[in-house]
Scaffold this motif. Sequence first.
Motif, short mmCIF file in Angstrom:
data_model
loop_
_atom_site.label_atom_id
_atom_site.label_comp_id
_atom_site.label_asym_id
_atom_site.label_seq_id
_atom_site.Cartn_x
_atom_site.Cartn_y
_atom_site.Cartn_z
N SER A 145 72.44 94.80 42.15
CA SER A 145 72.21 93.78 42.97
C SER A 145 70.72 93.89 43.01
O SER A 145 70.19 92.49 43.18
CB SER A 145 72.77 94.03 44.04
OG SER A 145 74.39 94.00 43.96
N GLY A 179 70.42 90.46 41.33
CA GLY A 179 70.72 89.40 42.47
C GLY A 179 71.95 89.92 42.93
O GLY A 179 73.03 90.19 42.29
N ARG A 180 72.09 89.92 44.51
CA ARG A 180 73.19 90.25 45.19
C ARG A 180 74.57 89.39 45.09
O ARG A 180 75.58 89.71 44.96
CB ARG A 180 72.84 90.25 46.78
CG ARG A 180 71.91 91.77 46.85
CD ARG A 180 71.34 91.55 48.18
NE ARG A 180 70.74 92.93 48.54
CZ ARG A 180 69.52 93.06 47.85
NH1 ARG A 180 68.73 92.23 47.15
NH2 ARG A 180 68.89 94.22 48.28
N LYS A 220 75.24 87.37 42.31
CA LYS A 220 75.81 87.39 41.26
C LYS A 220 76.58 88.70 41.04
O LYS A 220 77.64 88.64 40.53
CB LYS A 220 74.67 87.36 40.09
CG LYS A 220 75.17 87.29 38.80
CD LYS A 220 73.92 87.35 37.67
CE LYS A 220 73.22 85.90 37.76
NZ LYS A 220 71.98 85.82 36.65
#
Length: 114
Positions: free
Chosen positions: A69, A73-74, A76
Motif C-alpha cells: 500500500s 497506493g492504499r 489500489k
Amino acid sequence: MEKNSNLWKIVFVASFIGLTVDGMDIQMLSLVMPSLIDEFVLDTKAAGWISTFSLLGMALGGIFGGWLSDRFGRVKMMTYMMILFSVGTALLAFVQTYEQFIIVRFISAIGMGN
C-alpha cells in the motif's frame, strides 16, 4: 480536499463495512467448524490448523499489504485485497479436500489482512 467534502463519510462507511465483514468471517469460521470437522473427518488438532492458517494469512496480508500500500497506493491495494478475499471466499464453496480448504482459506485470509 475542499472544506465541506463528504469524502470522509464514504471512507468511514467503507472502513466500517470492511471491519464488519472481517469480524463476521472469523465468527462464521468458528460457527461452521463442527460441520467442517464432520465433512472432512478431522480431529481437533487438524481443525485447529484451519484457524492457524487463517490467522497466518491475515498476518501476512497485513504485513505485505501495508508495504504494498505504501508502495503502490492504499486505494489500489485495498481494492486488490478485497477482490482476493472475495474470490477466495467464493472458491471455498468448491473445495473437495481438507488440504484444498486450508490453502484457499490461507489465500483468502491474505486479502482480509490488509
